[in-house]
Design an enzyme around this catalytic site. Structure first.
Site, PDB file in Angstrom:
ATOM      1  N   CYS A   1       0.812  -1.223   0.000  1.00  0.00           N
ATOM      2  CA  CYS A   1       0.000   0.000   0.000  1.00  0.00           C
ATOM      3  C   CYS A   1       0.841   1.267   0.000  1.00  0.00           C
ATOM      4  O   CYS A   1       0.339   2.352  -0.286  1.00  0.00           O
ATOM      5  CB  CYS A   1      -0.949   0.006   1.188  1.00  0.00           C
ATOM      6  SG  CYS A   1      -1.984  -1.451   1.228  1.00  0.00           S
TER       7      CYS A   1
ATOM      8  N   HIS B   1      -3.415   6.983   2.974  1.00  0.00           N
ATOM      9  CA  HIS B   1      -3.816   5.677   2.435  1.00  0.00           C
ATOM     10  C   HIS B   1      -5.180   5.314   3.028  1.00  0.00           C
ATOM     11  O   HIS B   1      -5.422   5.466   4.219  1.00  0.00           O
ATOM     12  CB  HIS B   1      -2.767   4.629   2.798  1.00  0.00           C
ATOM     13  CG  HIS B   1      -3.207   3.232   2.501  1.00  0.00           C
ATOM     14  ND1 HIS B   1      -3.795   2.882   1.303  1.00  0.00           N
ATOM     15  CD2 HIS B   1      -3.164   2.099   3.252  1.00  0.00           C
ATOM     16  CE1 HIS B   1      -4.089   1.593   1.331  1.00  0.00           C
ATOM     17  NE2 HIS B   1      -3.724   1.092   2.498  1.00  0.00           N
TER      18      HIS B   1
ATOM     19  N   ASN C   1     -10.233  -0.692   0.614  1.00  0.00           N
ATOM     20  CA  ASN C   1      -8.775  -0.526   0.557  1.00  0.00           C
ATOM     21  C   ASN C   1      -8.293  -0.974  -0.826  1.00  0.00           C
ATOM     22  O   ASN C   1      -8.334  -2.152  -1.149  1.00  0.00           O
ATOM     23  CB  ASN C   1      -8.138  -1.373   1.667  1.00  0.00           C
ATOM     24  CG  ASN C   1      -6.626  -1.241   1.705  1.00  0.00           C
ATOM     25  OD1 ASN C   1      -6.009  -0.755   0.756  1.00  0.00           O
ATOM     26  ND2 ASN C   1      -6.028  -1.681   2.792  1.00  0.00           N
TER      27      ASN C   1
HETATM   28  N1  ACO Z   1     -18.118  -9.012  10.180  1.00  0.00           N
HETATM   29  C1  ACO Z   1     -18.535  -9.285  11.435  1.00  0.00           C
HETATM   30  N2  ACO Z   1     -17.690  -9.617  12.432  1.00  0.00           N
HETATM   31  C2  ACO Z   1     -16.389  -9.673  12.127  1.00  0.00           C
HETATM   32  C3  ACO Z   1     -15.881  -9.412  10.839  1.00  0.00           C
HETATM   33  C4  ACO Z   1     -16.806  -9.067   9.843  1.00  0.00           C
HETATM   34  N3  ACO Z   1     -16.441  -8.787   8.588  1.00  0.00           N
HETATM   35  N4  ACO Z   1     -14.541  -9.547  10.864  1.00  0.00           N
HETATM   36  C5  ACO Z   1     -14.196  -9.890  12.113  1.00  0.00           C
HETATM   37  N5  ACO Z   1     -15.310  -9.969  12.866  1.00  0.00           N
HETATM   38  C6  ACO Z   1     -15.423 -10.303  14.293  1.00  0.00           C
HETATM   39  C7  ACO Z   1     -14.252 -11.101  14.817  1.00  0.00           C
HETATM   40  O1  ACO Z   1     -14.457 -12.482  14.575  1.00  0.00           O
HETATM   41  C8  ACO Z   1     -14.284 -10.760  16.271  1.00  0.00           C
HETATM   42  O2  ACO Z   1     -15.281 -11.534  16.887  1.00  0.00           O
HETATM   43  P1  ACO Z   1     -15.078 -12.110  18.375  1.00  0.00           P
HETATM   44  O3  ACO Z   1     -14.933 -10.903  19.254  1.00  0.00           O
HETATM   45  O4  ACO Z   1     -16.314 -12.895  18.602  1.00  0.00           O
HETATM   46  O5  ACO Z   1     -13.820 -12.942  18.299  1.00  0.00           O
HETATM   47  C9  ACO Z   1     -14.764  -9.321  16.303  1.00  0.00           C
HETATM   48  O6  ACO Z   1     -15.388  -9.088  15.035  1.00  0.00           O
HETATM   49  C10 ACO Z   1     -13.670  -8.313  16.511  1.00  0.00           C
HETATM   50  O7  ACO Z   1     -12.642  -8.598  15.574  1.00  0.00           O
HETATM   51  P2  ACO Z   1     -11.317  -7.743  15.569  1.00  0.00           P
HETATM   52  O8  ACO Z   1     -10.373  -8.294  14.556  1.00  0.00           O
HETATM   53  O9  ACO Z   1     -10.833  -7.605  16.982  1.00  0.00           O
HETATM   54  O10 ACO Z   1     -11.885  -6.348  15.078  1.00  0.00           O
HETATM   55  P3  ACO Z   1     -11.166  -4.949  15.068  1.00  0.00           P
HETATM   56  O11 ACO Z   1     -11.937  -3.990  15.861  1.00  0.00           O
HETATM   57  O12 ACO Z   1      -9.693  -5.056  15.332  1.00  0.00           O
HETATM   58  O13 ACO Z   1     -11.335  -4.511  13.535  1.00  0.00           O
HETATM   59  C11 ACO Z   1     -10.132  -4.445  11.461  1.00  0.00           C
HETATM   60  C12 ACO Z   1     -10.767  -5.318  12.521  1.00  0.00           C
HETATM   61  C13 ACO Z   1     -11.211  -3.616  10.803  1.00  0.00           C
HETATM   62  C14 ACO Z   1      -9.488  -5.338  10.415  1.00  0.00           C
HETATM   63  C15 ACO Z   1      -9.086  -3.506  12.104  1.00  0.00           C
HETATM   64  O14 ACO Z   1      -8.236  -4.247  12.961  1.00  0.00           O
HETATM   65  C16 ACO Z   1      -8.234  -2.815  11.073  1.00  0.00           C
HETATM   66  O15 ACO Z   1      -8.713  -2.005  10.299  1.00  0.00           O
HETATM   67  N6  ACO Z   1      -6.939  -3.076  11.036  1.00  0.00           N
HETATM   68  C17 ACO Z   1      -6.062  -2.490  10.028  1.00  0.00           C
HETATM   69  C18 ACO Z   1      -6.182  -3.261   8.757  1.00  0.00           C
HETATM   70  C19 ACO Z   1      -5.510  -2.562   7.622  1.00  0.00           C
HETATM   71  O16 ACO Z   1      -5.304  -1.388   7.633  1.00  0.00           O
HETATM   72  N7  ACO Z   1      -5.164  -3.337   6.622  1.00  0.00           N
HETATM   73  C20 ACO Z   1      -4.595  -2.807   5.460  1.00  0.00           C
HETATM   74  C21 ACO Z   1      -3.189  -3.131   5.363  1.00  0.00           C
HETATM   75  S1  ACO Z   1      -2.533  -2.374   3.984  1.00  0.00           S
HETATM   76  C22 ACO Z   1      -1.831  -3.499   2.932  1.00  0.00           C
HETATM   77  O17 ACO Z   1      -0.643  -3.428   2.727  1.00  0.00           O
HETATM   78  C23 ACO Z   1      -2.645  -4.577   2.294  1.00  0.00           C
END
Ligand code: ACO
Length: 317
Positions: free
Chosen positions: A110, A244, A274
């Protein structure tokens, strides 16, 4: 630095997939996705190739720059995975647009667009080029495990492009890399060597979202301050931050730490998802075509991604 942006372009695939539609594929909801990420819909490739998207973005940027492909001295393409392992995606686009200059890909996930700007700036500094096409694009949705709700809802497809010409408007670029395979990776596509003893893995993205989140907020905060120092400007004097587009909460948290008002942060995540390295040039192109930027505006671009890599750039519009 001896370069400036003289044209922008972007292209998205036609099919729009809403959060509600995704909830018919995996166990998710519009509420979860939009509250945690700010994403409501994303454009997804069906019969389009990355080459199709990049070619359209490139031609748009050339047209707006008022130059022909034959005038280009270099083509750089930031991509995680082009349509071919070889030739490079940049070479494929060189042929599509009818250019005849050197062309190569940059792999920095990214952060790739900012890495590519820095490579281009080096060519301008050595006076080897007068016009450079910097492309960024990926079909991220083709690299997802579509049974993994924690990743497949986050990404979209798209391409962006800028043409750089001579000028003094690129003021500073700051890059980092912090090698880490565990937090975010996409394994390679396997061949079928009869001698290969390595375990076969699917070529899907896997990610520790929480770790990426923490890394993203702290690195954006650090990089924007560092690059502003390098450019001799104050963060409060910046007119626009183009971050980004991975998660609206990451952008808001970083802006809050930097004490930058939300209106200064350009976002497109709501309907892009993204789009990896393409996200910054797409948002830049949208703002440019909407006439948001005035000549002389101070812009900061800031990105993070797999690697883990980060980058930030200060430029005068
Ligand atoms: N729908 C519903 N529930 C979901 C989903 C979904 N799509 N995805 C995960 N959950 C659930 C999980 O199973 C978990 O359930 P549990 O509590 O029963 O175990 C709960 O939601 C919380 O999951 P977390 O992973 O803790 O959620 P978080 O608040 O951390 O949000 C997210 C996740 C959105 C991915 C966040 O961590 C984030 O944005 N991180 C950065 C990701 C990013 O920027 N990636 C790009 C990288 S760039 C590149 O180079 C590709």
């Amino acid at each position: 630095m001896r370069a400036q942006i003289i044209g922008t372009g972007s292209c998205l695939p036609e099919k729009i997939v809403t959060n509600d539609f995704l909830s018919t594929i995996v166990d998710t909801s519009d509420e979860w996705i939009s509250q945690r990420t700010g994403i409501r819909e994303r454009a997804v490739c069906t019969d389009e190739t990355l080459t199709d998207l990049l070619t359209q973005a490139a031609n748009q940027a050339l047209e707006r720059a008022g130059i022909t492909a034959q005038e280009l001295d270099l083509i750089l393409c930031a991509t995680i995975r082009g349509d071919y392992i070889t030739p490079s995606q940049a070479c494929v686009i060189q042929k599509e647009i009818g250019a005849s200059c050197p062309a190569m890909d940059i792999s920095a996930a990214c952060t790739g667009f900012i890495y590519a700007l820095d490579v281009a700036a080096g060519y301008f500094a050595r006076k080897k080029v007068k016009k450079v096409l910097v492309l960024a694009g990926d079909c991220m949705t083709r690299m997802m495990d579509w049974s993994d709700r924690s990743t497949c809802v986050l990404f979209g497809d798209g391409a962006g492009a800028v043409v750089l010409g001579e000028g003094e408007n690129l003021m500073a670029i700051q890059l980092t890399a912090n090698g880490n395979v565990d937090v975010l990776n996409i394994p390679h596509v396997g061949g079928d060597s009869p001698f290969d003893k390595l375990p076969k893995s699917q070529s899907y993205l896997s990610m520790n979202g929480k770790e990426v989140y923490k890394f993203a907020v702290s690195s954006m905060y650090r990089d924007v301050q560092t690059v502003c120092d390098q450019a001799g400007v104050k963060v409060e004097d910046v007119d626009w931050i183009v971050p980004h587009q991975a998660n609206l909460r990451i952008i808001e948290a970083a802006a809050h730490k930097l004490k930058v008002s939300g209106e200064k942060c350009l976002t497109g995540i709501e309907n892009l998802g993204n789009t990896s390295a393409a996200s910054i040039p797409i948002v830049l192109d949208r703002a440019n075509t909407e006439g948001k930027f005035k000549a002389g505006d101070l812009l900061v671009l800031t990105a993070f991604g797999a690697g883990l890599t980060t980058g930030a750039c200060v430029l005068r519009w």
